[in-house]
Design a protein around this motif. Structure first.
Motif, PDB file in Angstrom:
ATOM      1  N   VAL A  10       0.863  -1.188   0.000  1.00 25.26           N
ATOM      2  CA  VAL A  10       0.000   0.000   0.000  1.00 25.26           C
ATOM      3  C   VAL A  10       0.894   1.231   0.000  1.00 25.26           C
ATOM      4  N   GLY A  12       2.938   3.927  -3.113  1.00 24.96           N
ATOM      5  CA  GLY A  12       4.012   3.828  -4.118  1.00 24.96           C
ATOM      6  C   GLY A  12       5.064   4.901  -3.941  1.00 24.96           C
ATOM      7  N   PRO A  14       8.913   6.034  -1.995  1.00 22.49           N
ATOM      8  CA  PRO A  14      10.202   5.339  -2.018  1.00 22.49           C
ATOM      9  C   PRO A  14      10.199   4.023  -1.249  1.00 22.49           C
ATOM     10  N   HIS A  48      15.360  19.409  -4.785  1.00 22.57           N
ATOM     11  CA  HIS A  48      16.687  19.669  -4.223  1.00 22.57           C
ATOM     12  C   HIS A  48      17.505  18.382  -4.156  1.00 22.57           C
ATOM     13  N   PHE A  50      19.620  15.469  -2.462  1.00 26.90           N
ATOM     14  CA  PHE A  50      19.460  14.774  -1.188  1.00 26.90           C
ATOM     15  C   PHE A  50      20.772  14.637  -0.418  1.00 26.90           C
ATOM     16  N   THR A  85      -5.703   4.505  -6.846  1.00 30.10           N
ATOM     17  CA  THR A  85      -6.364   3.429  -6.108  1.00 30.10           C
ATOM     18  C   THR A  85      -6.074   3.632  -4.618  1.00 30.10           C
ATOM     19  N   THR A  86      -7.094   4.009  -3.891  1.00 31.11           N
ATOM     20  CA  THR A  86      -6.900   4.302  -2.466  1.00 31.11           C
ATOM     21  C   THR A  86      -7.343   3.116  -1.624  1.00 31.11           C
ATOM     22  N   THR A 115       3.096   1.056   3.439  1.00 34.53           N
ATOM     23  CA  THR A 115       4.111   2.129   3.274  1.00 34.53           C
ATOM     24  C   THR A 115       3.369   3.425   2.918  1.00 34.53           C
ATOM     25  N   GLY A 117       3.382   6.361   4.333  1.00 38.85           N
ATOM     26  CA  GLY A 117       4.055   7.647   4.539  1.00 38.85           C
ATOM     27  C   GLY A 117       3.494   8.432   5.710  1.00 38.85           C
ATOM     28  N   ILE A 162      12.031  20.940   6.213  1.00 39.31           N
ATOM     29  CA  ILE A 162      10.991  21.202   5.207  1.00 39.31           C
ATOM     30  C   ILE A 162      10.747  22.705   5.087  1.00 39.31           C
ATOM     31  N   VAL A 166      11.632  24.490   1.578  1.00 34.49           N
ATOM     32  CA  VAL A 166      10.515  25.063   0.805  1.00 34.49           C
ATOM     33  C   VAL A 166      10.673  26.583   0.705  1.00 34.49           C
ATOM     34  N   LEU A 258      -4.287   2.444   8.534  1.00 32.93           N
ATOM     35  CA  LEU A 258      -4.426   1.043   8.113  1.00 32.93           C
ATOM     36  C   LEU A 258      -3.809   0.091   9.149  1.00 32.93           C
ATOM     37  N   ALA A 293       6.860  -0.056   6.521  1.00 30.80           N
ATOM     38  CA  ALA A 293       8.183   0.519   6.215  1.00 30.80           C
ATOM     39  C   ALA A 293       8.042   1.969   5.795  1.00 30.80           C
ATOM     40  N   GLU A 300      11.330   9.976   9.074  1.00 33.80           N
ATOM     41  CA  GLU A 300      12.773   9.995   8.909  1.00 33.80           C
ATOM     42  C   GLU A 300      13.108  10.595   7.559  1.00 33.80           C
ATOM     43  N   GLU A 301      13.714   9.837   6.656  1.00 34.87           N
ATOM     44  CA  GLU A 301      14.122  10.395   5.373  1.00 34.87           C
ATOM     45  C   GLU A 301      13.876   9.383   4.275  1.00 34.87           C
ATOM     46  N   ALA A 305      13.747   5.339   4.188  1.00 36.46           N
ATOM     47  CA  ALA A 305      12.482   4.740   3.732  1.00 36.46           C
ATOM     48  C   ALA A 305      12.767   3.696   2.650  1.00 36.46           C
TER      49      ALA A 305
HETATM   50  C1  LIG Z   1      10.246  19.214   1.738  1.00 37.43           C
HETATM   51  C2  LIG Z   1      10.819  17.853   2.024  1.00 37.43           C
HETATM   52  C3  LIG Z   1      12.188  17.666   1.857  1.00 37.43           C
HETATM   53  C4  LIG Z   1      12.752  16.424   2.098  1.00 37.43           C
HETATM   54  N1  LIG Z   1      14.089  16.263   1.879  1.00 37.43           N
HETATM   55  C5  LIG Z   1      14.659  15.057   2.034  1.00 37.43           C
HETATM   56  C6  LIG Z   1      16.059  14.847   1.771  1.00 37.43           C
HETATM   57  O1  LIG Z   1      16.806  15.770   1.406  1.00 37.43           O
HETATM   58  N2  LIG Z   1      16.563  13.602   1.915  1.00 37.43           N
HETATM   59  C7  LIG Z   1      15.774  12.556   2.294  1.00 37.43           C
HETATM   60  O2  LIG Z   1      16.290  11.425   2.383  1.00 37.43           O
HETATM   61  N3  LIG Z   1      14.456  12.731   2.599  1.00 37.43           N
HETATM   62  C8  LIG Z   1      13.868  13.939   2.467  1.00 37.43           C
HETATM   63  N4  LIG Z   1      12.544  14.123   2.766  1.00 37.43           N
HETATM   64  C9  LIG Z   1      11.764  13.042   3.377  1.00 37.43           C
HETATM   65  C10 LIG Z   1      11.242  12.023   2.390  1.00 37.43           C
HETATM   66  O3  LIG Z   1      10.560  12.639   1.345  1.00 37.43           O
HETATM   67  C11 LIG Z   1      10.303  11.048   3.110  1.00 37.43           C
HETATM   68  O4  LIG Z   1      10.924  10.574   4.272  1.00 37.43           O
HETATM   69  C12 LIG Z   1       9.986   9.852   2.193  1.00 37.43           C
HETATM   70  O5  LIG Z   1       9.306  10.293   1.046  1.00 37.43           O
HETATM   71  C13 LIG Z   1       9.159   8.795   2.917  1.00 37.43           C
HETATM   72  O6  LIG Z   1       8.890   7.767   2.028  1.00 37.43           O
HETATM   73  P1  LIG Z   1       7.589   6.848   2.198  1.00 37.43           P
HETATM   74  O7  LIG Z   1       7.579   5.950   1.015  1.00 37.43           O
HETATM   75  O8  LIG Z   1       7.581   6.281   3.540  1.00 37.43           O
HETATM   76  O9  LIG Z   1       6.366   7.878   2.141  1.00 37.43           O
HETATM   77  P2  LIG Z   1       5.836   8.829   0.977  1.00 37.43           P
HETATM   78  O10 LIG Z   1       6.919   9.324   0.106  1.00 37.43           O
HETATM   79  O11 LIG Z   1       4.977   9.838   1.652  1.00 37.43           O
HETATM   80  O12 LIG Z   1       4.915   7.847   0.128  1.00 37.43           O
HETATM   81  C14 LIG Z   1       3.707   7.309   0.639  1.00 37.43           C
HETATM   82  C15 LIG Z   1       2.807   6.993  -0.534  1.00 37.43           C
HETATM   83  O13 LIG Z   1       1.675   6.280  -0.057  1.00 37.43           O
HETATM   84  C16 LIG Z   1       0.521   6.753  -0.726  1.00 37.43           C
HETATM   85  N5  LIG Z   1      -0.646   6.435   0.116  1.00 37.43           N
HETATM   86  C17 LIG Z   1      -0.911   6.883   1.370  1.00 37.43           C
HETATM   87  N6  LIG Z   1      -2.063   6.355   1.844  1.00 37.43           N
HETATM   88  C18 LIG Z   1      -2.531   5.528   0.868  1.00 37.43           C
HETATM   89  C19 LIG Z   1      -3.680   4.683   0.746  1.00 37.43           C
HETATM   90  N7  LIG Z   1      -4.577   4.559   1.739  1.00 37.43           N
HETATM   91  N8  LIG Z   1      -3.861   3.984  -0.405  1.00 37.43           N
HETATM   92  C20 LIG Z   1      -2.962   4.082  -1.429  1.00 37.43           C
HETATM   93  N9  LIG Z   1      -1.854   4.877  -1.369  1.00 37.43           N
HETATM   94  C21 LIG Z   1      -1.632   5.573  -0.240  1.00 37.43           C
HETATM   95  C22 LIG Z   1       0.805   8.243  -0.886  1.00 37.43           C
HETATM   96  O14 LIG Z   1       0.008   8.823  -1.909  1.00 37.43           O
HETATM   97  C23 LIG Z   1       2.285   8.244  -1.221  1.00 37.43           C
HETATM   98  O15 LIG Z   1       2.527   8.145  -2.611  1.00 37.43           O
HETATM   99  C24 LIG Z   1      11.929  15.358   2.552  1.00 37.43           C
HETATM  100  C25 LIG Z   1      10.543  15.539   2.734  1.00 37.43           C
HETATM  101  C26 LIG Z   1       9.976  16.764   2.456  1.00 37.43           C
HETATM  102  C27 LIG Z   1       8.473  16.921   2.619  1.00 37.43           C
END
Ligand SMILES: Cc1cc2nc3c(=O)[nH]c(=O)nc-3n(C[C@H](O)[C@H](O)[C@H](O)COP(=O)(O)OP(=O)(O)OC[C@H]3O[C@@H](n4cnc5c(N)ncnc54)[C@H](O)[C@@H]3O)c2cc1C
Length: 373
Positions: A10, A12, A14, A48, A50, A85-86, A115, A117, A162, A166, A258, A293, A300-301, A305
């Motif tokens: 769940v 897509g 990183p 930017h 990483f 697809t949610t 996953t 986020g 952030i 930003v 979830l 995960a 974190e980052e 992730a």
């Molecule tokens: C401004 C900013 C700068 C950053 N800079 C850095 C950096 O320099 N270096 C670094 O390592 N990290 C950085 N990060 C952090 C990094 O982006 C996150 O830690 C990382 O994206 C987390 O990955 P994730 O896959 O866990 O979550 P996410 O990237 O948030 O992905 C989660 C996905 O799940 C989907 N989703 C959620 N709920 C559902 C559901 N019910 N059904 C289907 N899909 C769903 C979402 O749409 C999303 O696509 C930054 C974050 C931000 C906001």
């Protein structure tokens, strides 16, 4: 009709993409469900470069990392990604429900990797519902994904990475930053980002917050005020700031609905930024067959992730008997990479959080609703 799936991921972002890649690499079939119109998660809006370790692609821009991941995955026939697809529900009998358009879909996976986020935090103050009060994620999406200049003059609230990143990107897009206000006595983000902001002439005001919005029907300004060391407003310190957008960058919290629904044991861990599922070293939750995960296990980052995604992907594939020796070896390597990533000074808070989660939660498998093996 309930569709069978071997491993269902769940999200897509990183973490989800790397989990899918790892599981498929060892022979499993993976279905990724993503609510957005394109996969990539937060990476798609990050222009930017990483930080982190070179192995985890430090020095590359976030959106490029996302594009590369998708290119690698695109050629793997064992992975199917369904966008728009949610996932809505996670039931006791192992059925996962999702909404795609106006269609209600049901899946019964053998293993589930969550996953999802994180979600942005918000602040309560008069006028915070007026158009022009945004979360930083929305501002980034407008600017970096849709190519829309979101404001003429912004008041940024929050000086974590952030807020700093930003602000700098807004400045690059031709938006004036009135100031960055930060309630804490110290800047929250990395020194390198803060230095860039200072060099750009943007004031960072620590010990200040937004008190209220000014404007009729839309943001026309804000009142800011100073805080004492107990975060209480100091009377008669109010100042007016002219701006058409107030951008809130006041933190993220794991998106764990979830995990709650699935009956995973949850713990509130401040260092991990909220309630998180209790997981073991393989990132399996206390509900056997369900893994978590990425940011959902603690903010974190992207670098961590991605590695966490790999740990969960290999572990899930291994538990299904896919190339178990290779999967186990790669899972161990990924666990080693995670340790290395968190070995530096920035890992201290996360390590303390994980310790707390394990100590207080004790990653015990309750096996209430065991997934099929
Ligand atoms: C401004 C900013 C700068 C950053 N800079 C850095 C950096 O320099 N270096 C670094 O390592 N990290 C950085 N990060 C952090 C990094 O982006 C996150 O830690 C990382 O994206 C987390 O990955 P994730 O896959 O866990 O979550 P996410 O990237 O948030 O992905 C989660 C996905 O799940 C989907 N989703 C959620 N709920 C559902 C559901 N019910 N059904 C289907 N899909 C769903 C979402 O749409 C999303 O696509 C930054 C974050 C931000 C906001």
């Amino acid at each position: 009709m309930i569709q069978d799936a071997e491993i269902l991921v769940v999200g897509g972002g990183p973490a989800g993409l790397c989990a899918a890649q790892a599981a498929a690499e060892t022979g499993a079939k993976v279905l990724v469900l993503e609510r957005d119109y394109a996969p990539g998660g937060q990476l798609v809006k990050q222009t930017h470069k990483f930080f982190g370790s070179e192995k985890q692609r430090a020095g590359e821009r976030g959106f490029q990392i996302g594009e590369d991941l998708l290119k690698e995955i695109g050629t793997n026939t064992r992975i199917r990604i369904m966008t728009e697809t949610t996932v809505l529900g996670c039931y006791e009998d192992g059925v996962i429900t999702a909404l795609r358009g106006n269609k209600h879909l049901k899946f019964r996976p053998k293993r589930l990797i969550i996953t999802t986020g994180a979600a942005e935090k918000f602040l309560a103050f008069p006028g915070n519902d007026l158009p022009g009060v945004y979360g930083a994620g929305a501002v980034q999406t407008l600017m970096n994904v849709a190519g829309v200049k979101p404001a003429e003059r912004v008041l940024m609230v929050g000086s974590g990475n952030i807020g700093l990143i930003v602000s700098y990107q807004l400045k690059q897009a031709g938006v004036e930053i009135a100031a960055i206000v930060e309630a804490a006595p110290r800047i929250g983000g990395y020194l390198v980002h803060a230095s860039k902001i200072r060099r750009a002439g943007i004031p960072i005001m620590t010990g200040w917050t937004v008190k209220q919005v000014l404007g009729d029907g839309q943001v026309e300004g804000a009142v800011i005020c100073q805080l004492d060391d107990k975060f209480q407003r100091i009377p008669e310190t109010e100042r007016k700031v002219e701006c058409d957008v107030i951008c809130l960058a006041v933190g993220l919290t794991p998106l764990t609905e979830l995990c709650w629904q699935a009956g995973c044991e949850m713990k509130f861990v401040r260092e991990l930024s909220g309630h998180v599922p209790v997981v073991n070293d393989n990132l399996e939750t206390t509900r056997s067959g369900i893994y978590a995960a990425g940011d959902v296990t603690g903010i974190e980052e992207a670098s961590s992730a991605m590695v966490e995604g790999r740990v969960a992907g290999y572990a899930a594939a291994e538990s299904l008997g896919h190339s178990p020796e290779i999967a186990a070896q790669r899972r161990e390597e990924a666990i080693g990479d995670l340790r290395q990533l968190r070995a530096g000074p920035t890992g201290g808070k996360i390590n303390a959080g994980i310790e707390k989660m394990k100590r207080e939660g004790g990653a015990v498998h309750v096996n209430l609703y065991r997934y099929s093996h």
